[in-house]
Design a protein around this motif. Structure first.
Motif, PDB file in Angstrom:
ATOM      1  N   HIS A   1      -5.540   8.673  -7.046  1.00 27.55           N
ATOM      2  CA  HIS A   1      -4.691   7.541  -7.427  1.00 27.55           C
ATOM      3  C   HIS A   1      -4.556   7.480  -8.942  1.00 27.55           C
ATOM      4  O   HIS A   1      -3.502   7.197  -9.486  1.00 27.55           O
TER       5      HIS A   1
ATOM      6  N   HIS B   1       1.376   6.599   4.448  1.00 31.02           N
ATOM      7  CA  HIS B   1       1.058   5.233   4.029  1.00 31.02           C
ATOM      8  C   HIS B   1       2.336   4.472   3.682  1.00 31.02           C
ATOM      9  O   HIS B   1       3.324   5.068   3.221  1.00 31.02           O
TER      10      HIS B   1
ATOM     11  N   HIS C   1      -7.851  11.610   1.408  1.00 35.21           N
ATOM     12  CA  HIS C   1      -7.350  10.228   1.358  1.00 35.21           C
ATOM     13  C   HIS C   1      -6.776   9.856   2.727  1.00 35.21           C
ATOM     14  O   HIS C   1      -7.078   8.811   3.291  1.00 35.21           O
TER      15      HIS C   1
ATOM     16  N   ASP D   1       3.435   2.712   1.358  1.00 33.44           N
ATOM     17  CA  ASP D   1       4.035   2.779   0.023  1.00 33.44           C
ATOM     18  C   ASP D   1       4.629   4.161  -0.276  1.00 33.44           C
ATOM     19  O   ASP D   1       5.104   4.409  -1.388  1.00 33.44           O
ATOM     20  N   HIS D   2       4.588   5.040   0.708  1.00 37.57           N
ATOM     21  CA  HIS D   2       5.149   6.387   0.532  1.00 37.57           C
ATOM     22  C   HIS D   2       6.262   6.694   1.530  1.00 37.57           C
ATOM     23  O   HIS D   2       7.020   7.636   1.323  1.00 37.57           O
TER      24      HIS D   2
ATOM     25  N   ASP E   1      -1.566  10.821  -3.589  1.00 39.63           N
ATOM     26  CA  ASP E   1      -2.810  10.046  -3.489  1.00 39.63           C
ATOM     27  C   ASP E   1      -4.055  10.902  -3.276  1.00 39.63           C
ATOM     28  O   ASP E   1      -5.108  10.378  -2.924  1.00 39.63           O
TER      29      ASP E   1
ATOM     30  N   HIS F   1       2.291  11.695   2.526  1.00 39.49           N
ATOM     31  CA  HIS F   1       1.518  11.140   3.644  1.00 39.49           C
ATOM     32  C   HIS F   1       2.274   9.919   4.156  1.00 39.49           C
ATOM     33  O   HIS F   1       3.331   9.578   3.622  1.00 39.49           O
TER      34      HIS F   1
END
Ligand SMILES: [Zn+2]
Length: 279
Positions: free
Chosen positions: A200, A99, A176, A101-102, A197, A97
């Motif tokens: 988590h 986000h 998510h 942090d990805h 995610d 995805h």
């Protein structure tokens, strides 16, 4: 008579690149009665075949860690060298995805195509981003960067389940975010699922309590069931941010202790959701 080719068996690694201290109440929708510490780790994953490697998510940068108050442990891109890989030679990056942090560091893979669910790009550029609750997990410059890559012909926008290579399947498990995908990988111990995610922590799934950031609560719980069906057993499910992953699996070599673990080898003890598996 033709015999079917056996499926390839991939090596799968989790690289832990950042961490943060947190409380239990931050990780479960509706809070948690036990107000105790529950730290969160940040991972990228590597799927290594005989002659082709896939990077699953690209982590974030040191600058982003500073900005968001995370503890940066190492650059996930630089960690590839320890596994004999070079970012500029990688041809396929899977983004579970978008986000921050990805998807941070996406620009460090100049030769790669990026595999994403079309629904995720629609979500990250769509109507809900005007609300801070939904926008907070994204970085607009990174989302724009992916849009630019798409214009450059370097993004494969998938709709639904797709076999990227024999023994490697992208599987939507939304909730998510609207277009989150899990990655199902055939290994020497069977089908491992990088759940990212969609959960988590193991405990989100074992107690059916979704994480506190989400797009659709019902789909978040459905995603637990999707992942359960995809995995060979409960011990084959890898959540996106659980520090337990580093304890359950072994480092590939003594130098990589605490940096990276090998997910295509059996865990040292059963995963905590074994008792709760519903299949
Ligand atoms: Zn996320």
């Amino acid at each position: 008579m033709q015999t079917a080719e056996p499926l390839p068996e991939y090596e799968v690694y989790a690289v832990r690149y950042a961490t943060r201290g947190a409380r239990r109440s931050e990780h479960f929708m509706g809070g948690d009665p036990h107000d105790a510490d529950m730290p969160m780790d940040y991972f990228t994953w590597i799927v290594k075949g005989a002659n082709r490697a896939f990077i699953v998510d690209t982590g974030f940068t040191a600058a982003m860690a500073e900005r968001r108050g995370r503890t940066y442990l190492r650059c996930p891109v630089e960690s590839l060298a320890a596994l004999g890989l070079r970012a500029d030679a990688i041809e396929d990056v899977i983004l579970t995805h978008l986000h921050y942090d990805h998807v941070g560091n996406f620009d460090r893979f100049p030769a790669a195509r990026f595999h994403l669910q079309e629904r995720e790009l629609n979500f990250a550029t769509g109507r809900y981003m005007k609300y801070a609750f939904f926008a907070h997990g994204f970085e607009v410059d990174e989302v724009v960067g992916i849009v630019r890559l798409n214009y450059a012909g370097r993004v494969e926008l998938h709709s639904g389940m797709v076999e990227l290579a024999p023994g490697l399947t992208l599987c939507p498990a939304p909730g998510h975010t609207a277009g989150l995908q899990a990655v199902r990988v055939h290994t020497r111990r069977g089908w491992v699922v990088l759940a990212s995610d969609s959960m988590h922590f193991f405990e989100n799934m074992t107690t059916d309590r979704p994480f506190t950031v989400g797009y659709h609560l019902g789909e978040m719980v459905d995603a637990f069931r999707i992942v359960e069906k995809l995995a060979a057993s409960p011990d084959h499910i890898i959540p996106g941010h659980d520090p337990l992953v580093m304890q359950l699996y072994r480092a590939p070599s003594p130098e990589l202790e605490g940096v990276c673990v090998r997910l295509d080898a059996d865990p040292v003890r059963p995963a905590p959701m074994s008792k709760h598996f519903r299949r």
